[in-house]
Motif scaffolding. Sequence first.
Motif, PDB file in Angstrom:
ATOM      1  N   ALA A 128      43.667   2.354  -2.239  1.00 37.39           N
ATOM      2  CA  ALA A 128      43.989   1.680  -0.973  1.00 37.39           C
ATOM      3  C   ALA A 128      44.112   0.170  -1.178  1.00 37.39           C
ATOM      4  O   ALA A 128      44.993  -0.482  -0.585  1.00 37.39           O
ATOM      5  CB  ALA A 128      42.912   1.985   0.068  1.00 37.39           C
ATOM      6  N   TYR A 131      47.467  -0.555  -2.687  1.00 37.14           N
ATOM      7  CA  TYR A 131      48.516  -0.510  -1.658  1.00 37.14           C
ATOM      8  C   TYR A 131      48.507  -1.790  -0.831  1.00 37.14           C
ATOM      9  O   TYR A 131      49.571  -2.336  -0.490  1.00 37.14           O
ATOM     10  CB  TYR A 131      48.308   0.712  -0.762  1.00 37.14           C
ATOM     11  N   ASP A 132      47.325  -2.271  -0.518  1.00 39.58           N
ATOM     12  CA  ASP A 132      47.202  -3.535   0.217  1.00 39.58           C
ATOM     13  C   ASP A 132      47.841  -4.680  -0.557  1.00 39.58           C
ATOM     14  O   ASP A 132      48.581  -5.500   0.013  1.00 39.58           O
ATOM     15  CB  ASP A 132      45.722  -3.824   0.476  1.00 39.58           C
ATOM     16  N   TYR A 134      50.155  -4.423  -2.860  1.00 38.05           N
ATOM     17  CA  TYR A 134      51.600  -4.175  -2.907  1.00 38.05           C
ATOM     18  C   TYR A 134      52.282  -4.717  -1.648  1.00 38.05           C
ATOM     19  O   TYR A 134      53.302  -5.426  -1.729  1.00 38.05           O
ATOM     20  CB  TYR A 134      51.870  -2.676  -3.051  1.00 38.05           C
ATOM     21  N   LEU A 135      51.721  -4.419  -0.483  1.00 36.63           N
ATOM     22  CA  LEU A 135      52.315  -4.905   0.763  1.00 36.63           C
ATOM     23  C   LEU A 135      52.244  -6.429   0.852  1.00 36.63           C
ATOM     24  O   LEU A 135      53.204  -7.080   1.290  1.00 36.63           O
ATOM     25  CB  LEU A 135      51.596  -4.285   1.965  1.00 36.63           C
ATOM     26  N   LEU A 155      42.741   4.771   6.078  1.00 39.35           N
ATOM     27  CA  LEU A 155      42.633   4.814   4.616  1.00 39.35           C
ATOM     28  C   LEU A 155      41.173   4.923   4.185  1.00 39.35           C
ATOM     29  O   LEU A 155      40.845   5.657   3.239  1.00 39.35           O
ATOM     30  CB  LEU A 155      43.269   3.562   4.005  1.00 39.35           C
ATOM     31  N   THR A 221      45.327   9.077  -8.127  1.00 41.55           N
ATOM     32  CA  THR A 221      45.086   7.682  -7.741  1.00 41.55           C
ATOM     33  C   THR A 221      45.545   6.724  -8.841  1.00 41.55           C
ATOM     34  O   THR A 221      46.041   5.628  -8.536  1.00 41.55           O
ATOM     35  CB  THR A 221      43.595   7.453  -7.427  1.00 41.55           C
ATOM     36  N   PHE A 224      49.274   6.391  -8.421  1.00 38.92           N
ATOM     37  CA  PHE A 224      49.582   5.568  -7.242  1.00 38.92           C
ATOM     38  C   PHE A 224      49.339   4.094  -7.530  1.00 38.92           C
ATOM     39  O   PHE A 224      50.164   3.226  -7.189  1.00 38.92           O
ATOM     40  CB  PHE A 224      48.720   6.021  -6.062  1.00 38.92           C
ATOM     41  N   SER A 228      52.144   1.088  -7.691  1.00 39.37           N
ATOM     42  CA  SER A 228      51.953  -0.080  -6.818  1.00 39.37           C
ATOM     43  C   SER A 228      51.971  -1.370  -7.619  1.00 39.37           C
ATOM     44  O   SER A 228      52.658  -2.339  -7.266  1.00 39.37           O
ATOM     45  CB  SER A 228      50.625   0.037  -6.048  1.00 39.37           C
TER      46      SER A 228
END
Length: 337
Positions: A128, A131-132, A134-135, A155, A221, A224, A228
């Motif tokens: 998670a 992903y944070d 990445y954004l 999440l 994970t 992922f 990312s």
Amino acid sequence: MLSPRKGLPGTFSMVDDNDTSDFVLLGFPAREDLQVACFVLFLATYVVTLTGNLGVLLLIWIDPCLHTPMYFFLSHLSLLDICYSSTIIPRSLLNFLLEKKVISLAGCAAQLFFFAACATAECYLLAAMAYDRYLAVCNPLLYSVVMSQKLCVRLLVGAYSAGVLSSTIHTVSIARLPFCRPRRIDHFFCDGPPLLALSCSDTHLSEVTIAAVVGFNVLSTTAFISVSYSLVLSAVWRMRSAAGRRKAFSTCAPHLGSIALYYGSSLFMYLQLSSSHSLQRDKVVSMLYSVAIPMLNPFIYSLRNTDMKNAMRKAKGRVLSSVPILASWSAERRRLP
């Protein structure tokens, strides 16, 4: 009849093979003076772990500048580090002081369950956080819209739910097995591989089940996180501003360092073939991801993080200003040449 514990010559602890107690944690067989040294080492590590992670939680709670998704996830990473260190280290400290290192079947199952739950939840929490990042780096204009409080909570709930589900499968797969006597666990806590080594029955199904669950959690994970950060590094490489690249790297580097330590040791520990397992080597690897990494994470995330360092300076200033003696001492130091 009492018999010496298997291990190094001169071990001081004795174990009764006919004892009705459920399990005996052999820990680190050594002379009594080395047991004391291990106690001091584990105690110091635990104190630093609690102090560092509680400090991170407190800073994030009191500083409004840290009320962002990244630090929301970081606060829960610190909470998980506290929880699974507390699942293992206090019991280990007690065992260093006891001659007979007995743990009940229920206690062993509880230790296995909570440790596996926290460790699995941490895998998904690290994903998670990836992903944070990445954004934040690749889609900064949409970051505040996409990474909403509702998504952060979802999440987080997903990470904890995955931890509980995976841990339940892990624990049930081992708890259903019959165990041979004497039930001596060649480890310093109740972990999967040493418990499987004690079983009197065929453990193939349990090993396959655990490997499948752990493999799915870790590899999914990992994939992922890899995707990312591949996108993040590509975006950073295309930045024209050197200052922008340094800022992006400084926010991502601590997370990457934590991931490398945690996933490297976890993959080595759990995805080996049963025939290649060395319980003595597993103890050392287990110490890395269950004792050392929770202690190191607060330093990894704080020392190279500008926001955390600024929060620490502000907190220090509040403490100095709130205590008159400290305030006068600080002002006197500033006046000195």
